[in-house]
Write a protein that holds these residues in place. Sequence first.
Motif, PDB file in Angstrom:
ATOM      1  N   VAL A 193       9.347  11.588   9.068  1.00  0.00           N
ATOM      2  CA  VAL A 193       8.857  10.398   8.367  1.00  0.00           C
ATOM      3  C   VAL A 193       8.262  10.834   7.037  1.00  0.00           C
ATOM      4  O   VAL A 193       7.461  11.762   6.985  1.00  0.00           O
ATOM      5  N   SER A 194       8.642  10.156   5.962  1.00  0.00           N
ATOM      6  CA  SER A 194       8.058  10.383   4.639  1.00  0.00           C
ATOM      7  C   SER A 194       7.291   9.134   4.247  1.00  0.00           C
ATOM      8  O   SER A 194       7.801   8.023   4.376  1.00  0.00           O
ATOM      9  N   VAL A 195       6.074   9.314   3.771  1.00  0.00           N
ATOM     10  CA  VAL A 195       5.239   8.193   3.357  1.00  0.00           C
ATOM     11  C   VAL A 195       4.954   8.333   1.863  1.00  0.00           C
ATOM     12  O   VAL A 195       4.514   9.386   1.408  1.00  0.00           O
ATOM     13  N   PHE A 196       5.220   7.266   1.130  1.00  0.00           N
ATOM     14  CA  PHE A 196       4.978   7.235  -0.309  1.00  0.00           C
ATOM     15  C   PHE A 196       4.019   6.097  -0.630  1.00  0.00           C
ATOM     16  O   PHE A 196       4.198   4.978  -0.113  1.00  0.00           O
ATOM     17  N   ARG A 197       3.012   6.371  -1.459  1.00  0.00           N
ATOM     18  CA  ARG A 197       2.155   5.301  -1.955  1.00  0.00           C
ATOM     19  C   ARG A 197       3.022   4.292  -2.691  1.00  0.00           C
ATOM     20  O   ARG A 197       4.011   4.662  -3.331  1.00  0.00           O
ATOM     21  N   TRP A 198       2.689   3.043  -2.616  1.00  0.00           N
ATOM     22  CA  TRP A 198       3.503   1.974  -3.183  1.00  0.00           C
ATOM     23  C   TRP A 198       3.818   2.200  -4.662  1.00  0.00           C
ATOM     24  O   TRP A 198       4.925   1.976  -5.122  1.00  0.00           O
TER      25      TRP A 198
ATOM     26  N   ILE B 124       0.843  -1.205   0.000  1.00  0.00           N
ATOM     27  CA  ILE B 124       0.000   0.000   0.000  1.00  0.00           C
ATOM     28  C   ILE B 124       0.873   1.249   0.000  1.00  0.00           C
ATOM     29  O   ILE B 124       0.664   2.161  -0.782  1.00  0.00           O
ATOM     30  N   ALA B 125       1.856   1.259   0.900  1.00  0.00           N
ATOM     31  CA  ALA B 125       2.727   2.428   1.057  1.00  0.00           C
ATOM     32  C   ALA B 125       4.028   1.983   1.708  1.00  0.00           C
ATOM     33  O   ALA B 125       4.137   0.864   2.214  1.00  0.00           O
ATOM     34  N   TYR B 126       4.999   2.903   1.695  1.00  0.00           N
ATOM     35  CA  TYR B 126       6.295   2.636   2.314  1.00  0.00           C
ATOM     36  C   TYR B 126       6.721   3.887   3.055  1.00  0.00           C
ATOM     37  O   TYR B 126       6.595   4.997   2.541  1.00  0.00           O
ATOM     38  N   THR B 127       7.215   3.716   4.268  1.00  0.00           N
ATOM     39  CA  THR B 127       7.648   4.866   5.061  1.00  0.00           C
ATOM     40  C   THR B 127       9.164   4.843   5.205  1.00  0.00           C
ATOM     41  O   THR B 127       9.779   3.786   5.327  1.00  0.00           O
ATOM     42  N   LEU B 128       9.737   6.038   5.182  1.00  0.00           N
ATOM     43  CA  LEU B 128      11.180   6.188   5.307  1.00  0.00           C
ATOM     44  C   LEU B 128      11.465   7.300   6.323  1.00  0.00           C
ATOM     45  O   LEU B 128      10.900   8.390   6.231  1.00  0.00           O
ATOM     46  N   PRO B 129      12.347   7.052   7.288  1.00  0.00           N
ATOM     47  CA  PRO B 129      12.686   8.085   8.257  1.00  0.00           C
ATOM     48  C   PRO B 129      13.760   9.030   7.720  1.00  0.00           C
ATOM     49  O   PRO B 129      14.690   8.599   7.025  1.00  0.00           O
ATOM     50  N   LYS B 130      13.627  10.304   8.024  1.00  0.00           N
ATOM     51  CA  LYS B 130      14.651  11.314   7.723  1.00  0.00           C
ATOM     52  C   LYS B 130      15.161  11.259   6.282  1.00  0.00           C
ATOM     53  O   LYS B 130      16.350  11.347   6.023  1.00  0.00           O
TER      54      LYS B 130
END
Length: 70
Positions: free
Chosen positions: A30-35, A10-16
Amino acid sequence: MNGIARSQKIAYTLPKLRCTFGDASIVPDVSVFRWDRILKTLSGRIVNRFEIHPDWAIEILSPEQRLKKY
């Protein structure tokens, strides 16, 4: 978030993660990107540099920080 969103693609989160687009950069906590927007290399690994904006950016303010309005 990755425990559910990543496993279900669904999505992927990446810190900093430094996100650069145009001549501006942001580094949210935190950055959240749709898959379907996750950028990958030819070998299938997630790229080291994102030149698109995140779908959701989360910034956590500590008590010492002040909110900046732009």
